[in-house]
Design a protein around this motif. Structure first.
Motif, PDB file in Angstrom:
ATOM      1  N   PRO A 134      19.619   7.513  39.310  1.00 65.65           N
ATOM      2  CA  PRO A 134      20.937   6.927  39.476  1.00 65.65           C
ATOM      3  C   PRO A 134      21.883   6.762  40.916  1.00 65.65           C
ATOM      4  CG  PRO A 134      20.772   8.923  38.082  1.00 65.65           C
ATOM      5  CD  PRO A 134      19.736   8.767  39.008  1.00 65.65           C
ATOM      6  N   HIS A 135      22.530   6.087  40.222  1.00 71.80           N
ATOM      7  CA  HIS A 135      23.690   5.346  41.614  1.00 71.80           C
ATOM      8  C   HIS A 135      25.214   5.289  41.103  1.00 71.80           C
ATOM      9  CE1 HIS A 135      25.345   4.291  46.147  1.00 71.80           C
ATOM     10  NE2 HIS A 135      23.729   4.677  46.227  1.00 71.80           N
ATOM     11  N   ILE A 136      26.496   4.815  41.904  1.00 73.80           N
ATOM     12  CA  ILE A 136      27.244   4.223  41.613  1.00 73.80           C
ATOM     13  C   ILE A 136      27.804   2.877  41.654  1.00 73.80           C
ATOM     14  CG2 ILE A 136      28.752   6.188  40.785  1.00 73.80           C
ATOM     15  CD1 ILE A 136      29.997   5.440  44.123  1.00 73.80           C
ATOM     16  N   LEU A 175      14.927  -4.017  60.236  1.00 70.03           N
ATOM     17  CA  LEU A 175      15.476  -2.699  59.823  1.00 70.03           C
ATOM     18  C   LEU A 175      16.433  -2.759  58.946  1.00 70.03           C
ATOM     19  CD1 LEU A 175      17.612  -2.942  63.208  1.00 70.03           C
ATOM     20  CD2 LEU A 175      15.514  -2.935  63.448  1.00 70.03           C
ATOM     21  N   GLU A 176      15.948  -3.521  57.664  1.00 70.31           N
ATOM     22  CA  GLU A 176      15.957  -3.665  56.322  1.00 70.31           C
ATOM     23  C   GLU A 176      16.096  -5.101  56.324  1.00 70.31           C
ATOM     24  OE1 GLU A 176      18.547  -0.667  54.146  1.00 70.31           O
ATOM     25  OE2 GLU A 176      18.074  -1.877  52.697  1.00 70.31           O
ATOM     26  N   SER A 177      15.780  -5.830  55.944  1.00 69.53           N
ATOM     27  CA  SER A 177      16.380  -7.305  54.769  1.00 69.53           C
ATOM     28  C   SER A 177      16.412  -7.232  53.496  1.00 69.53           C
ATOM     29  CB  SER A 177      14.905  -8.217  54.930  1.00 69.53           C
ATOM     30  OG  SER A 177      13.734  -7.844  54.833  1.00 69.53           O
ATOM     31  N   PRO A 191      25.948  -0.838  43.054  1.00 70.24           N
ATOM     32  CA  PRO A 191      24.468  -2.178  43.248  1.00 70.24           C
ATOM     33  C   PRO A 191      24.110  -1.863  44.573  1.00 70.24           C
ATOM     34  CG  PRO A 191      26.469  -3.316  42.040  1.00 70.24           C
ATOM     35  CD  PRO A 191      26.962  -1.865  42.705  1.00 70.24           C
ATOM     36  N   ILE A 192      22.756  -1.584  44.492  1.00 74.29           N
ATOM     37  CA  ILE A 192      22.265  -1.238  45.665  1.00 74.29           C
ATOM     38  C   ILE A 192      20.862  -2.362  45.498  1.00 74.29           C
ATOM     39  CG2 ILE A 192      20.781   0.714  47.034  1.00 74.29           C
ATOM     40  CD1 ILE A 192      23.357   1.764  46.439  1.00 74.29           C
ATOM     41  N   PRO A 193      20.517  -2.747  46.824  1.00 68.81           N
ATOM     42  CA  PRO A 193      19.206  -3.670  47.015  1.00 68.81           C
ATOM     43  C   PRO A 193      17.727  -2.704  46.686  1.00 68.81           C
ATOM     44  CG  PRO A 193      20.781  -3.074  49.209  1.00 68.81           C
ATOM     45  CD  PRO A 193      21.357  -2.225  48.125  1.00 68.81           C
ATOM     46  N   GLN A 194      17.654  -3.478  46.287  1.00 64.72           N
ATOM     47  CA  GLN A 194      15.972  -3.527  45.458  1.00 64.72           C
ATOM     48  C   GLN A 194      14.770  -2.762  46.559  1.00 64.72           C
ATOM     49  OE1 GLN A 194      16.586  -7.087  44.200  1.00 64.72           O
ATOM     50  NE2 GLN A 194      17.636  -6.193  42.917  1.00 64.72           N
ATOM     51  N   CYS A 195      15.123  -3.277  47.853  1.00 63.12           N
ATOM     52  CA  CYS A 195      13.898  -3.272  49.393  1.00 63.12           C
ATOM     53  C   CYS A 195      13.603  -2.312  49.303  1.00 63.12           C
ATOM     54  CB  CYS A 195      15.554  -3.405  50.524  1.00 63.12           C
ATOM     55  SG  CYS A 195      16.618  -4.418  50.756  1.00 63.12           S
ATOM     56  N   VAL A 196      13.557  -0.456  49.200  1.00 61.65           N
ATOM     57  CA  VAL A 196      13.119   0.330  49.960  1.00 61.65           C
ATOM     58  C   VAL A 196      12.021   0.693  49.163  1.00 61.65           C
ATOM     59  CG1 VAL A 196      13.632   2.636  49.895  1.00 61.65           C
ATOM     60  CG2 VAL A 196      14.782   1.648  51.147  1.00 61.65           C
ATOM     61  N   ALA A 197      12.763  -0.291  47.878  1.00 60.26           N
ATOM     62  CA  ALA A 197      11.444   0.431  46.426  1.00 60.26           C
ATOM     63  C   ALA A 197      10.077  -0.223  46.137  1.00 60.26           C
ATOM     64  CB  ALA A 197      12.577   0.628  44.645  1.00 60.26           C
ATOM     65  N   ILE A 199      16.925  -7.129  63.527  1.00 56.62           N
ATOM     66  CA  ILE A 199      18.158  -7.111  63.416  1.00 56.62           C
ATOM     67  C   ILE A 199      17.899  -6.426  61.551  1.00 56.62           C
ATOM     68  CG2 ILE A 199      16.060  -9.285  62.147  1.00 56.62           C
ATOM     69  CD1 ILE A 199      19.215 -10.416  62.127  1.00 56.62           C
ATOM     70  N   ARG A 200      19.433  -5.857  60.715  1.00 53.43           N
ATOM     71  CA  ARG A 200      19.384  -5.558  59.422  1.00 53.43           C
ATOM     72  C   ARG A 200      20.541  -5.975  58.758  1.00 53.43           C
ATOM     73  NH1 ARG A 200      21.005   0.357  57.179  1.00 53.43           N
ATOM     74  NH2 ARG A 200      18.416   0.379  57.228  1.00 53.43           N
ATOM     75  N   SER A 201      20.074  -6.837  58.128  1.00 54.70           N
ATOM     76  CA  SER A 201      20.334  -7.996  57.460  1.00 54.70           C
ATOM     77  C   SER A 201      20.403  -7.501  55.313  1.00 54.70           C
ATOM     78  CB  SER A 201      20.215  -9.083  57.541  1.00 54.70           C
ATOM     79  OG  SER A 201      20.992 -10.232  56.865  1.00 54.70           O
ATOM     80  N   PHE A 202      20.803  -7.015  54.551  1.00 53.08           N
ATOM     81  CA  PHE A 202      21.258  -6.690  53.568  1.00 53.08           C
ATOM     82  C   PHE A 202      21.152  -7.811  52.833  1.00 53.08           C
ATOM     83  CE2 PHE A 202      22.478  -1.940  53.820  1.00 53.08           C
ATOM     84  CZ  PHE A 202      21.766  -1.245  54.352  1.00 53.08           C
ATOM     85  N   PRO A 203      20.597  -7.936  51.458  1.00 57.75           N
ATOM     86  CA  PRO A 203      21.005  -8.878  50.780  1.00 57.75           C
ATOM     87  C   PRO A 203      22.135  -8.724  49.712  1.00 57.75           C
ATOM     88  CG  PRO A 203      20.040  -6.901  49.198  1.00 57.75           C
ATOM     89  CD  PRO A 203      20.129  -6.632  50.781  1.00 57.75           C
ATOM     90  N   HIS A 258      13.039  10.815  49.435  1.00 59.14           N
ATOM     91  CA  HIS A 258      13.873  10.369  49.864  1.00 59.14           C
ATOM     92  C   HIS A 258      14.622   9.388  51.069  1.00 59.14           C
ATOM     93  CE1 HIS A 258      18.141   8.249  48.930  1.00 59.14           C
ATOM     94  NE2 HIS A 258      18.586   8.255  47.802  1.00 59.14           N
ATOM     95  N   CYS A 259      14.885   7.796  51.194  1.00 54.70           N
ATOM     96  CA  CYS A 259      15.043   7.295  52.332  1.00 54.70           C
ATOM     97  C   CYS A 259      16.756   8.280  53.333  1.00 54.70           C
ATOM     98  CB  CYS A 259      14.702   6.011  52.087  1.00 54.70           C
ATOM     99  SG  CYS A 259      16.230   5.591  51.310  1.00 54.70           S
ATOM    100  N   LEU A 260      17.544   8.213  52.191  1.00 53.37           N
ATOM    101  CA  LEU A 260      18.854   8.802  52.863  1.00 53.37           C
ATOM    102  C   LEU A 260      19.251   7.224  52.925  1.00 53.37           C
ATOM    103  CD1 LEU A 260      18.099  11.910  55.071  1.00 53.37           C
ATOM    104  CD2 LEU A 260      18.691  11.822  52.525  1.00 53.37           C
ATOM    105  N   PRO A 261      20.783   7.186  52.950  1.00 52.03           N
ATOM    106  CA  PRO A 261      21.974   8.261  52.639  1.00 52.03           C
ATOM    107  C   PRO A 261      21.572   8.261  50.934  1.00 52.03           C
ATOM    108  CG  PRO A 261      22.752   5.921  53.198  1.00 52.03           C
ATOM    109  CD  PRO A 261      21.358   6.257  53.267  1.00 52.03           C
TER     110      PRO A 261
HETATM  111  C1  AN0 Z   1      20.734   1.362  51.257  1.00 50.11           C
HETATM  112  C2  AN0 Z   1      19.169   0.185  50.357  1.00 50.11           C
HETATM  113  O1  AN0 Z   1      18.702   1.402  49.287  1.00 50.11           O
HETATM  114  O2  AN0 Z   1      19.060  -0.232  50.757  1.00 50.11           O
HETATM  115  C3  AN0 Z   1      20.206   1.453  52.620  1.00 50.11           C
HETATM  116  C4  AN0 Z   1      19.255   2.365  52.596  1.00 50.11           C
HETATM  117  C5  AN0 Z   1      18.123   2.700  54.325  1.00 50.11           C
HETATM  118  N1  AN0 Z   1      21.407   2.236  50.798  1.00 50.11           N
HETATM  119  C6  AN0 Z   1      22.603   2.072  50.299  1.00 50.11           C
HETATM  120  O3  AN0 Z   1      23.171   0.995  50.380  1.00 50.11           O
HETATM  121  C7  AN0 Z   1      23.014   2.854  50.119  1.00 50.11           C
END
Ligand code: AN0
Ligand code: CP
Length: 319
Positions: free
Chosen positions: A176-178, A141-143, A180-186, A109-113, A272-275
């Protein structure tokens, strides 16, 4: 393995990395293991790599795969206990997850904050409810707070590219980014690197401190140039503020990684994890250069997922 949601679910990182590297050498060796087993992949957010690499991993193991873009194709989901469902939600997660648990042997399951309420996001309610009500093994799959399959692929990539006998210096640098992006990957990268045999340094502008839960023990500095000195690997990632939750505090001028900034590194490989947003997060010269590992990381996503699914299938057989 009954679930894979964080580094805590892995007893021995090196063993799992070695298993993934063996699968990379011989991807179809366990083709019988997944026979007549079904993986369900649920997406509440977009994905290219996670979706395709996990699907490919399952196919390599002989599994069937069903993919559902739940946010677009499913009924609007209710998650509140005791909700009176006379509004926009149509189906409660209790039934939705239980039904999917009947159709599948393993769920991803993928579910972003949502990046609006920190306590809510960091409680991982949706992921935990899927685990509870589906009653089958669940892979993140990224929570809301983590991306463990990415971190495993990153550790595989570092293992393949490090100099034998030297503990690598790994630098996680904010970019930098334009948006707000989750903290998950970091968060996830930090918690995996802390358990791995590396020296971890994290650098970001003031206000972008990650939660201690993930970074305790790492060196943290706002001086990017100092952090990059003698680095063997530089992991580039944007994230929004944790303290000022979900906010973009600065345009981050001067924080984009360039070749010039890497001159005092140890000929660092860049990850970098991409995208990735080119020339915002990372320069063309680095992405197109010979030190970029981004495509190797993406390739290793398949073997990370395959190692995890293999362990889950093996524990299904034991049940
Ligand atoms: C997401 C993030 O940084 O969590 C997914 C990356 C795998 N990226 C974006 O939202 C651009
Ligand atoms: N790295 C990663 O998880 O990419 P996707 O969002 O495309 O799955």
């Amino acid at each position: 393995m009954k679930q894979f949601t964080s580094v805590q679910d892995v007893a021995n990182l090196q063993e799992l990395v070695n298993e993934a590297l063996q699968l990379k050498q011989n991807p179809y060796k366990h083709k019988q293991l997944g026979e007549n087993k079904t993986l369900g992949l649920i997406f509440l957010n977009p994905s290219l790599r996670t979706r395709l690499s996990t699907q490919k991993a399952a196919i390599n193991l002989g599994m069937n795969v069903m993919v559902m873009n739940l946010d677009k194709e499913g009924w609007a989901l209710e998650t509140q206990e005791g909700a009176i469902m006379n509004g926009t939600t149509v189906e409660h997660i209790k039934e939705a997850a239980a039904v999917m648990g009947q159709y599948c042997d393993i769920l991803g399951i993928r579910s972003f904050p949502k990046l609006q309420n920190r306590e809510e996001d960091y409680s991982e309610e949706l992921l935990q409810q899927f685990i509870k009500y589906s009653k089958i093994p669940v892979v993140s799959l990224e929570s809301a707070t983590r991306h463990p399959l990415q971190s495993l692929a990153d550790l595989i990539t570092i293992t393949e590219n490090k100099t034998a006998g030297k503990k690598p210096k790994v630098v996680l640098t904010w970019a930098p980014h334009i948006k707000p992006i989750p903290q998950c990957v970091a968060n996830s990268f930090a918690e995996w690197m802390r358990k791995a045999d590396v020296e971890l340094v994290i650098t970001h502008p003031e206000g972008y401190e990650l939660s201690d839960e993930f970074t305790a023990g790492a060196t943290v500095t706002t001086n990017q140039q100092e952090a990059l000195e003698d680095a063997d690997f530089v992991y580039v990632k944007n994230w929004s503020s944790y303290n000022d939750y979900g906010q973009v505090l600065t345009e981050g001028e001067g924080w984009m990684l360039t070749e010039e900034k890497l001159q005092r590194s140890n000929n660092a490989k860049v990850m970098h994890c991409l995208p990735v947003r080119r020339n915002v997060e990372l320069s063309d010269e680095i992405l197109d250069g010979s030190n970029s590992l981004v495509l190797e990381q993406a390739n290793n996503r398949t073997f990370a997922a395959q190692a995890v699914l293999k362990r889950m299938l093996e524990s299904l057989d034991q049940a």
